[in-house]
Design a protein around this motif. Structure first.
Motif, PDB file in Angstrom:
ATOM      1  N   ASP A 229       0.830   1.016   2.175  1.00  0.00           N
ATOM      2  CA  ASP A 229       1.546   0.153   1.251  1.00  0.00           C
ATOM      3  C   ASP A 229       1.825   0.927  -0.041  1.00  0.00           C
ATOM      4  O   ASP A 229       1.460   2.106  -0.196  1.00  0.00           O
ATOM      5  CB  ASP A 229       0.789  -1.154   0.999  1.00  0.00           C
ATOM      6  N   ALA A 230       2.486   0.276  -0.990  1.00  0.00           N
ATOM      7  CA  ALA A 230       2.912   0.956  -2.213  1.00  0.00           C
ATOM      8  C   ALA A 230       1.740   1.362  -3.089  1.00  0.00           C
ATOM      9  O   ALA A 230       1.870   2.250  -3.941  1.00  0.00           O
ATOM     10  CB  ALA A 230       3.864   0.048  -2.997  1.00  0.00           C
ATOM     11  N   GLN A 231       0.584   0.748  -2.897  1.00  0.00           N
ATOM     12  CA  GLN A 231      -0.607   1.092  -3.663  1.00  0.00           C
ATOM     13  C   GLN A 231      -1.426   2.200  -3.009  1.00  0.00           C
ATOM     14  O   GLN A 231      -2.475   2.596  -3.531  1.00  0.00           O
ATOM     15  CB  GLN A 231      -1.502  -0.146  -3.852  1.00  0.00           C
ATOM     16  N   GLY A 232      -0.965   2.689  -1.849  1.00  0.00           N
ATOM     17  CA  GLY A 232      -1.688   3.744  -1.149  1.00  0.00           C
ATOM     18  C   GLY A 232      -2.744   3.251  -0.192  1.00  0.00           C
ATOM     19  O   GLY A 232      -3.503   4.061   0.362  1.00  0.00           O
ATOM     20  N   ASN A 233      -2.820   1.935   0.038  1.00  0.00           N
ATOM     21  CA  ASN A 233      -3.742   1.403   1.039  1.00  0.00           C
ATOM     22  C   ASN A 233      -3.179   1.655   2.433  1.00  0.00           C
ATOM     23  O   ASN A 233      -1.981   1.465   2.665  1.00  0.00           O
ATOM     24  CB  ASN A 233      -3.950  -0.103   0.849  1.00  0.00           C
ATOM     25  N   LEU A 234      -4.050   2.034   3.362  1.00  0.00           N
ATOM     26  CA  LEU A 234      -3.638   2.281   4.744  1.00  0.00           C
ATOM     27  C   LEU A 234      -3.985   1.068   5.591  1.00  0.00           C
ATOM     28  O   LEU A 234      -5.153   0.675   5.692  1.00  0.00           O
ATOM     29  CB  LEU A 234      -4.339   3.522   5.292  1.00  0.00           C
ATOM     30  N   TRP A 235      -2.951   0.480   6.217  1.00  0.00           N
ATOM     31  CA  TRP A 235      -3.117  -0.690   7.070  1.00  0.00           C
ATOM     32  C   TRP A 235      -2.875  -0.302   8.520  1.00  0.00           C
ATOM     33  O   TRP A 235      -2.021   0.523   8.826  1.00  0.00           O
ATOM     34  CB  TRP A 235      -2.148  -1.795   6.663  1.00  0.00           C
ATOM     35  N   GLU A 236      -3.631  -0.944   9.408  1.00  0.00           N
ATOM     36  CA  GLU A 236      -3.548  -0.638  10.846  1.00  0.00           C
ATOM     37  C   GLU A 236      -3.660  -1.934  11.620  1.00  0.00           C
ATOM     38  O   GLU A 236      -4.367  -2.858  11.199  1.00  0.00           O
ATOM     39  CB  GLU A 236      -4.685   0.321  11.228  1.00  0.00           C
ATOM     40  N   GLN A 237      -2.910  -2.020  12.733  1.00  0.00           N
ATOM     41  CA  GLN A 237      -3.101  -3.164  13.623  1.00  0.00           C
ATOM     42  C   GLN A 237      -3.382  -2.636  15.019  1.00  0.00           C
ATOM     43  O   GLN A 237      -2.909  -1.565  15.404  1.00  0.00           O
ATOM     44  CB  GLN A 237      -1.910  -4.112  13.592  1.00  0.00           C
ATOM     45  N   GLU A 238      -4.171  -3.414  15.765  1.00  0.00           N
ATOM     46  CA  GLU A 238      -4.539  -2.990  17.111  1.00  0.00           C
ATOM     47  C   GLU A 238      -4.690  -4.193  18.028  1.00  0.00           C
ATOM     48  O   GLU A 238      -4.988  -5.307  17.583  1.00  0.00           O
ATOM     49  CB  GLU A 238      -5.829  -2.172  17.107  1.00  0.00           C
ATOM     50  N   MET A 239      -4.487  -3.920  19.306  1.00  0.00           N
ATOM     51  CA  MET A 239      -4.706  -4.939  20.318  1.00  0.00           C
ATOM     52  C   MET A 239      -6.195  -5.098  20.572  1.00  0.00           C
ATOM     53  O   MET A 239      -6.893  -4.121  20.867  1.00  0.00           O
ATOM     54  CB  MET A 239      -4.009  -4.549  21.620  1.00  0.00           C
ATOM     55  N   GLY A 240      -6.666  -6.325  20.458  1.00  0.00           N
ATOM     56  CA  GLY A 240      -8.034  -6.614  20.828  1.00  0.00           C
ATOM     57  C   GLY A 240      -8.147  -6.765  22.333  1.00  0.00           C
ATOM     58  O   GLY A 240      -7.176  -6.577  23.071  1.00  0.00           O
ATOM     59  N   PRO A 241      -9.330  -7.110  22.819  1.00  0.00           N
ATOM     60  CA  PRO A 241      -9.487  -7.379  24.254  1.00  0.00           C
ATOM     61  C   PRO A 241      -8.914  -8.757  24.591  1.00  0.00           C
ATOM     62  O   PRO A 241      -7.762  -9.034  24.239  1.00  0.00           O
ATOM     63  CB  PRO A 241     -11.000  -7.270  24.455  1.00  0.00           C
ATOM     64  N   LYS A 242      -9.664  -9.622  25.214  1.00  0.00           N
ATOM     65  CA  LYS A 242      -9.200 -10.981  25.499  1.00  0.00           C
ATOM     66  C   LYS A 242      -9.422 -11.812  24.241  1.00  0.00           C
ATOM     67  O   LYS A 242     -10.461 -12.433  24.052  1.00  0.00           O
ATOM     68  CB  LYS A 242      -9.946 -11.575  26.696  1.00  0.00           C
ATOM     69  N   GLY A 243      -8.420 -11.791  23.369  1.00  0.00           N
ATOM     70  CA  GLY A 243      -8.567 -12.352  22.034  1.00  0.00           C
ATOM     71  C   GLY A 243      -8.887 -11.251  21.043  1.00  0.00           C
ATOM     72  O   GLY A 243      -9.257 -10.139  21.403  1.00  0.00           O
TER      73      GLY A 243
END
Length: 376
Positions: A229-243
């Protein structure tokens, strides 16, 4: 694709701090944007914008395409690496280097057969354009995640350049093997911090504890989105298992828990302990159950949708959705989830501030490039 535009009905944003909110955000009944199809591709995976509003688009089977800004013309870029496209494999992420205008360098990820099995690979080459056509020159392998594993799943392979312009972050999935995510010697199930040449970045936080020197964070599953993001924070998304699909704020040296904890369970029904306060693991900022099957992550910075500036946008595969997550500093909360009528593989911001989506398609079937602009 559903082209009808209904009256916009905003959702209540659910606050989130510390422990993740796992309530499923309902589908918004309307879309506050117009959708314009731009082009069709064969199972596209990722895209990046380069000079003149043109795009580089990857297709799963191994093609890299140079596409005009209006989508009406394209050329296959020669010189791309050989990929293993079985299962979830293929030619995956593509990101132009921060100095692309000067260097012409393009970074790619792909799955490949290597000694001992298969692996996700980070590579780069120089895009050249001549009368004979576009080509990647001087293609070199920068990094190969390990150990190599038989099987065709959870490669991940997302690329994000650090704001300092001197490092890049790369995601390596745990390849459906669970335990490598916690194995300090493996680079699977990890966020990795590398130099631009693919070497371990100096100062990585876990090397002194015996981890592979590339590791920045660990305890991840199938990481399919990565953005600053613009503040330099690193964001990540990932697939969980069943939920338990997740959006995480990535912190240096943190353990995100998989497979020891998760907000979902194993597909065979075996439970996984939920994240709990003070359990020693970094909890997601947002999680979903039922899942959205997240793929592609973009943090919006444009002027075309000013109310969304600074927010995260995620493509949904099984949910066939575009998902907005409200970011506020280091906090996150669910916002809208719009039905797009097709699996969404990639989300990108265009040079003009429009939002672009790639439909997933399948090998041998079409996935469209869509341009989203404000409703008038």
């Amino acid at each position: 694709m559903r082209h009808q535009l209904l009256a916009f009905m905003p959702l209540v944003v659910i606050a989130c701090s510390g422990q993740a909110d796992s309530q499923q955000a309902p589908m918004s009944g309307a879309r506050p944007f117009a959708v314009t199809p731009v082009a069709d591709f064969d199972a596209p995976w990722a895209m990046t914008f380069i000079s003149g509003g043109r795009m580089l688009v990857t297709e799963k089977d191994g093609r890299l395409l140079l596409v005009s800004a209006d989508g009406k013309s394209r050329a296959v870029v020669a010189g791309t690496p050989t990929v293993d496209s079985k299962g979830q494999g293929g030619l995956m992420d593509v990101v132009a280097a921060p100095d692309f205008a000067r260097s012409g360098l393009v970074y790619l990820s792909y799955s490949a057969s290597v000694p001992g099995g298969k692996a996700v690979v980070l590579a780069r080459g120089r895009l050249t354009e001549e009368v004979a056509g576009a080509r990647l020159e001087a293609v070199e392998t920068l990094f190969t995640a390990g150990p190599a594993i038989d099987g065709d799943g959870h490669y991940s392979g997302r690329i994000a350049f650090a704001p300092d312009g001197r490092h890049l972050f790369f995601t390596a999935g745990e390849r459906q093997q669970f335990d490598p995510a916690q194995d300090p010697k493996a680079t699977l199930g990890k966020v990795l911090r590398l130099t631009l040449d693919g070497k371990p970045a100096p100062g990585n936080p876990l090397a002194a504890r015996g981890f592979a020197p590339e590791v920045w964070s660990y305890g991840h599953r199938n990481l399919l989105g990565l953005a600053f993001d613009a503040q330099g924070n690193l964001w990540e998304q990932e697939m969980g298992p069943k939920g338990g699909d997740e959006v995480n704020l990535i912190r240096a040296g943190a353990n995100y828990g998989y497979p020891r904890v998760s907000n979902g369970d194993h597909y065979d029904g075996r439970p996984i302990p939920d994240h709990k306060p003070d359990d020693g693991f970094e909890a997601p900022k947002v999680s979903w159950n039922p899942v959205i099957s997240p793929s592609g992550l973009m943090i919006y910075s444009g002027a075309m949708f000013p109310a969304w500036r600074g927010d995260a946008f995620i493509g949904g595969l099984s949910s066939k959705a575009l998902v907005r997550v409200d970011l506020n500093g280091t906090s996150a909360a669910k916002a809208e989830q719009w039905d797009m009528g097709a699996r969404i593989r990639e989300v990108e911001q265009g040079p003009d501030g429009a939002v672009y989506l790639l439909e997933d398609g399948r090998s041998g079937s079409q996935g469209r490039l869509l341009k989203l602009t404000p409703r008038t």
